[in-house]
Design an enzyme around this catalytic site. Sequence first.
Site, PDB file in Angstrom:
ATOM      1  N   ASP A   1      53.800  30.349  16.601  1.00  0.00           N
ATOM      2  CA  ASP A   1      53.223  31.112  15.759  1.00  0.00           C
ATOM      3  C   ASP A   1      51.881  32.088  16.570  1.00  0.00           C
ATOM      4  O   ASP A   1      51.535  33.356  15.846  1.00  0.00           O
ATOM      5  CB  ASP A   1      52.084  30.185  14.939  1.00  0.00           C
TER       6      ASP A   1
ATOM      7  N   TYR B   1      51.914  27.374   6.222  1.00  0.00           N
ATOM      8  CA  TYR B   1      50.968  26.588   6.695  1.00  0.00           C
ATOM      9  C   TYR B   1      49.669  27.093   6.798  1.00  0.00           C
ATOM     10  O   TYR B   1      49.460  28.420   7.121  1.00  0.00           O
ATOM     11  CB  TYR B   1      51.296  25.773   8.169  1.00  0.00           C
TER      12      TYR B   1
HETATM   13  N1  ABN Z   1      55.171  28.523   9.306  1.00  0.00           N
HETATM   14  C1  ABN Z   1      55.856  29.345  10.189  1.00  0.00           C
HETATM   15  C2  ABN Z   1      56.097  30.548  10.030  1.00  0.00           C
HETATM   16  C3  ABN Z   1      54.876  31.370  10.383  1.00  0.00           C
HETATM   17  C4  ABN Z   1      54.632  32.593  10.273  1.00  0.00           C
HETATM   18  C5  ABN Z   1      55.574  33.183   9.791  1.00  0.00           C
HETATM   19  C6  ABN Z   1      56.841  32.730   9.096  1.00  0.00           C
HETATM   20  C7  ABN Z   1      56.905  31.381   9.276  1.00  0.00           C
HETATM   21 CU    CU Z   2      53.502  19.631   9.932  1.00  0.00          CU
END
Ligand code: ABN
Ligand code: CU
Length: 649
Positions: free
Chosen positions: A297, A381
């Site tokens: 990320d 998330y």
């Molecule tokens: N949660 C994973 C993610 C992060 C950024 C972009 C797409 C997917």
């Molecule tokens: Cu998780």
Amino acid sequence: MSITEDTSIALAPLAPLTRDELTTAVALLKDGPAAAESFRFSSVSLKEPSKAALRSGDTTREAEAVLIDRATGLAYEAVVDLAASAVTSWTELPAGTQPPIMMDEFAECEAAIVASPLVAEALAKRGITDLSLVCAEPWSIGYWGEDQAGKRIMRALMYTRLEPNDNPYAHPMEDFTVLVDLNTQEVMGIEDDGFLHMPREKNNYHPDFVGPARTDIKPIEISFPEGRNFTVDGNHIEWLDWSFDIGFTPREGLVLHRVGFRDKGELRPILHRASLTEMVVPYGAPGRSQQLKNAFDAGEYNFGYMTNSLQLGCDCLGDIQYFDATLVNSVGKPYTIQNAICLHEEDDGLLWKHWEFRTNDAQTRRSRRLVISFVVTDANYEYAFYWYLHLDGTIQFEIKATGILSTAGIAPGETTRYGQMLNKDGLYAPIHEHIFAARLDWAVDGDSNSVYEVETVAEETDDPVTSPFYAKRTLLETEKAAARPADPLAHRWWYVESESRTNKVGEKTAYRLMPTNAVLMKKNPDNWVTKRAQFSTNTIWVSKFEEGERYPAGEYPNQSTGFGGLPEYIEADESIVNEDLVMWHSFGLNHVVRIEDWPVMPKQVTGFFIEPYGFFDENPTLNLPTESGACATSAPQHESAAPEHPHCH
Ligand code: ABN
Ligand code: CU
């Protein structure tokens, strides 16, 4: 307030670039080597002054930029000297290097997918015709051993809402993904294995669906009747004994610089720089589209770009000092995330207490902490990141993982051991991990430090009465010897010692890292995700400080082929005894999903502690006042039936 927009304050060397500086840097690049329309700006940010420059005070304001030429697919790094108004460096990166994905690319990619007739046809097979409700969620393609021919590619997972505000993650289209070339914005193809069941049960958290909120909760108010305990001078913060600078980078978001503690009037350095530099999320479920999901990320998506604009009373409560963050979009236009960083002080319960029962004297001191935080949204998330500075010299880093699980579909009636069923319409959430990496550039009483590993060990003895045990300390002498996994049952942890300063008992002053949430990569060692996230195979790594060694999965993890970053940084296996050291700490969550994590996840917490370990001569908080005299008392604590103790009065 922005870290840098208050023009009455001279810019500190580590203050992020101002809007004007960003505008100047972009203009110089566009007037120079990036003149072609086809250039996109992945990031433009402060090129942090070297340690030598910071030490000498001879710093200049420079910008570093990462660009992509969409016409050729090549990427470039540039340095701009802002005082000299000149592009001082322009470097073409090796073909295939893919800088982090830009926010604009996400939007462009989703638009290309929704406009694709191929996609519309596949959606229709699943009974979906209202394209306005369709959600394409692009993830980096990663790397799976196949040459990507220099292309910049994302693979989108497909969901739909069934009405506005409906939670799309309740309706995944399993094993139907779409590949997009980001430079041409063309749908390269779809991957559709013909599994047509899409869970249709609605699972929502939005107030539109959950009905009226409860009304029986009385408010909490936090006030500082005599004002704040911290001062803000540009990006420099002082709070009681603590002193530090706030930074913000596109890749990491919040950074703490030059963290020190004022000990009896003397400012003693602890950390030169501290940040959360990377995170990887491997998924456990064996289906192809689940296995291909993996996210770095920070290195693939840039935490800074995904930072939220925080709201008073919601994200932070109390007397808040906010800082804005200014970034540039993909065409180089500066924009500001208002209230990107939150700084405030909060009560933290008990710090220490003793009731001397013999004299019936109770002394209690309350803990309080300074909180420096920011929150990112990484598609499904949220991660809320908190640095806490405590009165006793402890530095704590905490992450609250929340938001929405990345879901998957199976045939209704089936179950799976690779995740948690969320309803009976074939919806489940696969097991996964969140493995974070913090970068701690130590300066414990100076730049010359060593690292020791500590374990509690019992001495071998046949005597059933005497069984001594002690804390065994082992000096980690070289970089390779310092790549170590945690061992909670051995009570294994690490401390960083200064070279020459000693405490009251003649021991070298030190700080320790307590790995309270160690998690290691669960995928096999030869899996491509493991190869690309080597940082996640050990709990700590220590590298001798080198300018430019800043990211544990390498400078460019997007579509990387593996073994970048830490494996390279420690390749020379240099001595790390009495050197300028960087410690990298991997920790996180092994997320065995609960049904209670759905449809929105109550925070799951992870993090670590950095504590003084012989840094002070005693508990440094003895001089704390009692709260209005209320916490020192000789009032009877309980009624005793025994006669009064003869010796204690
Ligand atoms: N949660 C994973 C993610 C992060 C950024 C972009 C797409 C997917
Ligand atoms: Cu998780």
